[in-house]
Design an enzyme around this catalytic site. Structure first.
Site, mmCIF file in Angstrom:
data_model
loop_
_atom_site.group_PDB
_atom_site.id
_atom_site.type_symbol
_atom_site.label_atom_id
_atom_site.label_comp_id
_atom_site.label_asym_id
_atom_site.label_seq_id
_atom_site.Cartn_x
_atom_site.Cartn_y
_atom_site.Cartn_z
ATOM 1 N N VAL A 39 -7.021 -36.339 -25.737
ATOM 2 C CA VAL A 39 -6.397 -37.274 -26.664
ATOM 3 C C VAL A 39 -6.585 -36.799 -28.113
ATOM 4 C CG1 VAL A 39 -8.354 -38.883 -26.853
ATOM 5 C CG2 VAL A 39 -6.011 -39.734 -27.047
ATOM 6 N N ASP A 40 -7.687 -36.125 -28.390
ATOM 7 C CA ASP A 40 -7.963 -35.579 -29.724
ATOM 8 C C ASP A 40 -6.848 -34.606 -30.136
ATOM 9 O OD1 ASP A 40 -9.268 -34.770 -32.029
ATOM 10 O OD2 ASP A 40 -11.155 -34.292 -31.042
ATOM 11 N N TYR A 127 -15.767 -35.694 -21.295
ATOM 12 C CA TYR A 127 -17.163 -36.141 -21.414
ATOM 13 C C TYR A 127 -17.718 -36.763 -20.130
ATOM 14 C CZ TYR A 127 -17.628 -35.075 -26.425
ATOM 15 O OH TYR A 127 -17.729 -34.441 -27.639
HETATM 16 P P1 ADP Z 1 -13.626 -37.495 -24.047
HETATM 17 O O1 ADP Z 1 -14.046 -36.135 -24.525
HETATM 18 O O2 ADP Z 1 -14.151 -38.623 -24.919
HETATM 19 O O3 ADP Z 1 -13.907 -37.706 -22.603
HETATM 20 P P2 ADP Z 1 -10.781 -36.884 -23.536
HETATM 21 O O4 ADP Z 1 -9.703 -36.731 -24.556
HETATM 22 O O5 ADP Z 1 -11.165 -35.706 -22.722
HETATM 23 O O6 ADP Z 1 -12.038 -37.524 -24.321
HETATM 24 O O7 ADP Z 1 -10.373 -38.045 -22.532
HETATM 25 C C1 ADP Z 1 -10.403 -39.411 -22.830
HETATM 26 C C2 ADP Z 1 -9.279 -40.092 -22.081
HETATM 27 O O8 ADP Z 1 -8.065 -39.925 -22.816
HETATM 28 C C3 ADP Z 1 -9.011 -39.534 -20.689
HETATM 29 O O9 ADP Z 1 -8.840 -40.625 -19.794
HETATM 30 C C4 ADP Z 1 -7.690 -38.774 -20.854
HETATM 31 O O10 ADP Z 1 -6.927 -38.805 -19.658
HETATM 32 C C5 ADP Z 1 -7.028 -39.612 -21.901
HETATM 33 N N1 ADP Z 1 -5.927 -38.988 -22.668
HETATM 34 C C6 ADP Z 1 -5.613 -37.688 -22.858
HETATM 35 N N2 ADP Z 1 -4.519 -37.562 -23.629
HETATM 36 C C7 ADP Z 1 -4.117 -38.813 -23.946
HETATM 37 C C8 ADP Z 1 -3.047 -39.380 -24.707
HETATM 38 N N3 ADP Z 1 -2.140 -38.608 -25.325
HETATM 39 N N4 ADP Z 1 -2.964 -40.741 -24.801
HETATM 40 C C9 ADP Z 1 -3.855 -41.540 -24.196
HETATM 41 N N5 ADP Z 1 -4.890 -41.079 -23.465
HETATM 42 C C10 ADP Z 1 -5.013 -39.734 -23.347
#
Ligand code: ADP
Length: 180
Positions: A39-40, A127
């Site tokens: 998501v980042d 994570y």
């Molecule tokens: P973390 O490192 O905090 O675990 P991640 O980005 O790897 O963060 O994942 C957090 C959640 O965000 C996961 O459930 C992932 O599937 C989800 N995710 C990834 N891309 C998006 C997006 N564009 N919009 C919403 N959720 C997303």
């Protein structure tokens, strides 16, 4: 799915968080605010370089807390960068740190007068936080916040997959009677 809490709503949405029209969009960041995948990456791609420039100026963000920047090209007014814990076995303070990250976001939203906020499922991607354990923490933090005075009218949880959405739906259904 949507439930009422006081004068506000907690909503679930399945899909890409960057498509939502909200005042504050929460990013699941890392403590160096360095950007990454998941998501980042999606938020920085959609919002453009301004967000990273502000992150560099802030420097870092301890686990269990959050910082706020503007939102670049996103329609949101702010991006709130929250740092959830890396999950190890659940006994290293992970629940408190995850709750802290959600509470920090809600408090920043309140301080800035945001009327709507969207969260991803913090920590449940790379994570490794089990989503069945993370969802009750996320939803309870939102409900508790809305039971106190707040400018927030909508708290949206954006779940990327149908499976993640189903977990949040089940948990939210369980807390709905107590919340409304
Ligand atoms: P973390 O490192 O905090 O675990 P991640 O980005 O790897 O963060 O994942 C957090 C959640 O965000 C996961 O459930 C992932 O599937 C989800 N995710 C990834 N891309 C998006 C997006 N564009 N919009 C919403 N959720 C997303």
């Amino acid at each position: 799915m949507r439930i009422s809490v006081a004068n506000a709503a907690v909503e679930l949405y399945q899909g890409d968080i960057t498509r939502l029209a909200v005042d504050a969009m929460v990013n699941a960041a890392n403590s160096r605010l360095a950007g990454g995948g998941g998501v980042d990456g999606a938020i920085h791609r959609a919002g453009g370089p301004q967000i990273m420039a502000e992150c560099r100026a802030i420097g870092s963000c301890p686990t269990g807390t959050a910082v706020i920047t503007t939102a670049g090209r996103l329609s949101a007014r702010w991006v709130i960068h929250a740092v959830g814990p890396v999950y190890r076995d659940g006994t290293r303070g992970e629940p408190e740190l995850l709750d802290g990250a959600y509470r920090a976001c809600l408090q920043l939203a309140r301080q800035h007068g945001a009327r709507s906020i969207a969260f991803p499922s913090i920590s449940t991607g790379v994570y490794g936080y089990p989503i069945e354990k993370a969802a009750p923490i996320a939803l309870a933090a939102a409900v508790r916040h809305l039971q106190e005075p707040s400018p927030l009218e909508r708290v949206v949880f954006a779940l990327f997959s149908a499976a993640d959405y189903a977990v949040y739906e089940r948990v939210l259904a369980g807390i709905a009677p107590a919340a409304s």
